[in-house]
Enzyme design. Sequence first.
Site, short mmCIF file in Angstrom:
data_model
loop_
_atom_site.label_atom_id
_atom_site.label_comp_id
_atom_site.label_asym_id
_atom_site.label_seq_id
_atom_site.Cartn_x
_atom_site.Cartn_y
_atom_site.Cartn_z
N ASP A 244 2.14 13.06 15.42
CA ASP A 244 2.21 13.19 13.97
C ASP A 244 0.81 13.39 13.40
O ASP A 244 0.40 12.69 12.47
CB ASP A 244 2.89 11.95 13.37
CG ASP A 244 3.46 12.23 11.99
OD1 ASP A 244 3.60 13.42 11.62
OD2 ASP A 244 3.77 11.27 11.26
N LYS B 188 1.41 -3.81 8.75
CA LYS B 188 2.46 -2.79 8.83
C LYS B 188 3.71 -3.42 9.41
O LYS B 188 3.70 -3.88 10.54
CB LYS B 188 1.96 -1.65 9.72
CG LYS B 188 2.83 -0.43 9.72
CD LYS B 188 2.15 0.73 10.43
CE LYS B 188 1.36 1.58 9.45
NZ LYS B 188 1.15 2.96 9.91
N VAL C 175 3.78 -1.05 4.29
CA VAL C 175 2.44 -1.46 4.70
C VAL C 175 1.82 -2.25 3.56
O VAL C 175 1.85 -1.82 2.41
CB VAL C 175 1.54 -0.23 4.97
CG1 VAL C 175 0.24 -0.68 5.63
CG2 VAL C 175 2.26 0.78 5.84
N LEU D 211 0.83 -1.20 0.00
CA LEU D 211 0.00 0.00 0.00
C LEU D 211 0.86 1.25 0.00
O LEU D 211 0.56 2.24 -0.65
CB LEU D 211 -0.90 0.02 1.24
CG LEU D 211 -2.02 -1.00 1.29
CD1 LEU D 211 -2.67 -0.98 2.66
CD2 LEU D 211 -3.04 -0.70 0.21
N ALA D 212 1.91 1.22 0.77
CA ALA D 212 2.76 2.39 0.92
C ALA D 212 4.01 2.00 1.68
O ALA D 212 4.07 0.94 2.29
CB ALA D 212 2.03 3.48 1.68
N PHE E 205 7.65 3.98 9.32
CA PHE E 205 8.11 2.83 10.10
C PHE E 205 8.54 1.69 9.21
O PHE E 205 9.24 0.79 9.64
CB PHE E 205 6.99 2.35 11.02
CG PHE E 205 6.61 3.35 12.05
CD1 PHE E 205 7.41 3.54 13.16
CD2 PHE E 205 5.48 4.13 11.92
CE1 PHE E 205 7.08 4.48 14.12
CE2 PHE E 205 5.14 5.06 12.87
CZ PHE E 205 5.94 5.24 13.97
N GLY E 206 8.08 1.71 7.96
CA GLY E 206 8.38 0.61 7.05
C GLY E 206 7.21 0.38 6.12
O GLY E 206 6.26 1.18 6.09
#
Length: 856
Positions: free
Chosen positions: A701, A576, A562, A554-555, A559-560
């Site tokens: 965030d 995730k 997904v 997905l993206a 953090f890493g």
Amino acid sequence: MGLGFFGSILLLALFLRQSVSQQPNTDGFYVFDFFQKMGLISSQNNNLSASVCSWQWVFCDALEENVIGLVASGFGLSGVIPETTIGKLSKLESLDLSSNRITGLSSDFWGLGSSLKTLNLSNNHISGSLPSNIGNFGELQSLDLSFNYISGELPQSVSSLLSLQVVKLDQNEFTGSIPLGFLDCQSLVSIDLSFNLLNGSIPNGFATAFPKLRTLNLAGNKIHGGSLDFVGLQSLTFLNISGNLFNGSVMGVFQEQLQVIDLSRNQFEGQISQVHSNSSFDWSRLIFLDMSANQLSGTIFPDLNEAQNLQFLNLAHNRFFEQEFPQIGNLSALEYLNLSQTGLTGSIPPSISQLAGLRVLDLSENHLTGPISSLGINNLQILDVSLNNLTGEISSSLLQKLPQMQKFNFSYNNFTFCASQFSPETLKYAFIGSLNSCPVTANPDLFGRQTPSHNGLKLALATSLALVCLLAGLLCLAFGCRSKSRMWVVKQQSNKEEQSISGPFSFQTDSTIWVADVKVATSVPVVMFEKPLLNFAFADLLSATSNFDRGTLLAVGRFGPVYRGFLPGGIHVAIKVLVHGSTMTDEEAAREFECLGRIKHSNLVPLTGYCLAGDQRIAIYDYMENGNLQNLLHDLPLGVQTTEDWSTDTWEEDNNNNAIQNVGCERLQTTWGFRHQIALGTARALAFLHHGCSPPIIHKDVKASSVYLDSNWEPRLSDFGLAEIFGNGLEDEMARGSQGYVPPEFSQPEAGFPTPKSDVYGFGVVLFELITGKKPVGDNYPDGQDSNLVSWVRGLIRKNQGSSAIDPKIVGTWPQTEIEDALRIAYLCTADLPSKRPSMQQIVGLLKDIQPVEHQ
Ligand SMILES: *[C@@H]1O[C@H](CO)[C@@H](O)[C@H](O)[C@H]1NC(C)=O
Ligand SMILES: *[C@@H]1O[C@H](CO)[C@@H](O)[C@H](O)[C@H]1NC(C)=O
Ligand SMILES: *[C@@H]1O[C@H](CO)[C@@H](O)[C@H](O)[C@H]1NC(C)=O
Ligand SMILES: *[C@@H]1O[C@H](CO)[C@@H](O)[C@H](O)[C@H]1NC(C)=O
Ligand SMILES: *[C@@H]1O[C@H](CO)[C@@H](O)[C@H](O)[C@H]1NC(C)=O
Ligand SMILES: *[C@@H]1O[C@H](CO)[C@@H](O)[C@H](O)[C@H]1NC(C)=O
Ligand SMILES: *[C@@H]1O[C@H](CO)[C@@H](O)[C@H](O)[C@H]1NC(C)=O
Ligand SMILES: *[C@@H]1O[C@H](CO)[C@@H](O)[C@H](O)[C@H]1NC(C)=O
Ligand SMILES: *[C@@H]1O[C@H](CO)[C@@H](O)[C@H](O)[C@H]1NC(C)=O
Ligand SMILES: *[C@@H]1O[C@H](CO)[C@@H](O)[C@H](O)[C@H]1NC(C)=O
Ligand SMILES: *[C@@H]1O[C@H](CO)[C@@H](O)[C@H](O)[C@H]1NC(C)=O
């Protein structure tokens, strides 16, 4: 003389064997007699031949007629020194009988005469008083009677000891005051009278009496005096008057040449701030300074930072005014720093981490605020920050920055910690009054939408389900359940076909390679909080994502990566992988996930499960059907992934979704009511994190791309809690927030740390986006190229032209005044000063007040 006690005895015995009887009334005879009477030589053994002068511990003059030195330290001699032994050694210059069990001296001992230069009787059991006869030792240079039980007053006759350089009378029971006669001993270089019962005042003229005095130790008595008593001791480098009754100002003490100053536990008072201005004190010589437990006031020395050689500093337990943390970044030699109870306010300066040699740090009982994350001091062994107002999380990763730590105390602050990371013992003594940060919901109903309670129904359902299962199980047992077991076999086979079952597994995205070091993918469990009986394994994640195929990506977020996938049973999830930087153990990470899993609110993206695959921590979230606010609001074309967006994948199964999405998009883009609903939901989520969780959770965030829309188009905030838990290393970057959402206090040199009010700022920016339809940075703002959303809109509102900023697409959809009210709320949220911003709870109230009727 470095022989142990028993070694000495052995050698002595050897010598004695070869000796013959000494002639009576010679030094040899007296010495022999002494050892015999003190029980070292038995009477049958008196067939000694060699002269005592050949004994190793006896020193004779050139003619071997007289004994001039006797060193019998640690020989086990016990009892009173007998008459007519040592006392008869008329030429004796040096006598060392230290560390024995001598209980008293002979009366003829004082007849030793004027030749004696050094006398060491320390560490014996001598009691009684010191007679005036001590005055007979006119040549005495060194007198050590320390560690005995000598009592009574010091005789005035010490005035005869004109050659005395070293006097050690410490650890006895001397009473009375320091005799005036002492002032005649003008050769003194070192005085130690510590730990007696001396009282009275320092005699007048003390300071001028000892021009050569370098060391003065009066600690542990009841002596009265003031710092002026020492003005004029021009050679003094060591002064210890700890634990007495000195009072008044300390000013006199700060003389140029002093290196060690211990004034602790007295009654000094007055302000110490002027110490530099009217003394010629040289800070650079100072090695040790202890002024603790007095009644000093004012502020800590302004020139302290010049003390480059200072190793020990204790100013604790005084009456200092409230003050900022002193400048200490230059004190590179410092090993011990104790500022307990010194009225410190504000935060601990980052410069403290420059004190690389620091081993003990006590900042307890102050009013310090802020986090202690700057404490990266490798050598720190003891840390006490109890009884302050410090905040932030004490995690095992923070303590990993302090590898030498032996003792710490974080009690009575506003710290949070996760209990599972520490031993019960540690929790009991070092975290008193701290909050367990494994977050628990305080009162979800207060902040959630009012939902009717279905508890009774749920219970009934669960019971009947259990009954059905039981029945099914019994039936299975009875009839073998053929079809089911066949299905199981089929599934196993398909797994094997699809992917290899044994690892380690390595996966790649455009920017990262990550490895899951697991041996057997089917044996690494996936924990699903709500569905504990499902028994998923890492292998199921592999098949759900076609081995984490890029097509399911997905993206790639902060953090890493997904991924999107369907777990068995059609559970639609976003997976995730937290690739970056967690140093937690598996147990710690599991505990943190469990904590996060418990945080539930209808406007939060729920964490539904997790998997610990080797070093990888994998978080599993409910899939959000309708993507995130940033993409919807700014209408990015599909496939352009600026941030994590769970809606722009390519293997959409049902095209219905796109249709819904378009409808939603349309509503979002064109009606104020819908945008208001998103703002309110997001505010509720933040109010819940800030006020409904204990301890409060700071999101850190907040931005449009953190706000997702679920299948009902309800806004849901994501990624809460991750920064705290898995940030490690990333945390500082996280704390800075995302471009366009960073509050002004973070861009100042003394950069702030995340607070609920920095989340409020981020929310204000999102609200501006919802109202204006413009991006926070990089959009087209009429007031100039270098501008950004916040400064542009705030400028307009100040000029009373806020309405011109409203997105033309929604202008007609609602009375303009109500949209302007929303602008004003965003204006408050983005105030420069954090304290001027409302709390999220207040914002929820304000937004509800202007809620368009359509949505109530
Ligand atoms: C001297 O003493 C030693 C042992 O202590 C003994 O063996 C020796 O016989 C003695 N000599 C005389 C002459 O008594
Ligand atoms: C006296 O003897 C003790 C024990 O041997 C020693 O530690 C101390 O330094 C001696 N005192 C002086 C003044 O030399
Ligand atoms: C000092 O102590 C003695 C008892 O040890 C007492 O008699 C005397 O009054 C005290 N002197 C002062 C000045 O406190
Ligand atoms: C001063 O004396 C006290 C009491 O004995 C002791 O604890 C302290 O360590 C001494 N200070 C120095 C600098 O030696
Ligand atoms: C210090 O103590 C002495 C006697 O204990 C007293 O007379 C004097 O007033 C005190 N000085 C101050 C400044 O308190
Ligand atoms: C130091 O200066 C202050 C005023 O600046 C004065 O009150 C005090 O007596 C001075 N102390 C000494 C020891 O000279
Ligand atoms: C700290 O040390 C630096 C470099 O040695 C020096 O330039 C500076 O003046 C010092 N600061 C103080 C307050 O002594
Ligand atoms: C700091 O000083 C105070 C007062 O002397 C003392 O009670 C405390 O134990 C000291 N702290 C440490 C860590 O040494
Ligand atoms: C901590 O802060 C609270 C509220 O600001 C205040 O009441 C309390 O006295 C402070 N505690 C300390 C030790 O400074
Ligand atoms: C610390 O926590 C207490 C009680 O939870 C609160 O009253 C106080 O305001 C907090 N202080 C700070 C500085 O956060
Ligand atoms: C930590 O500080 C608190 C408050 O001063 C105290 O009650 C507790 O005993 C201390 N714990 C340890 C281990 O020193």
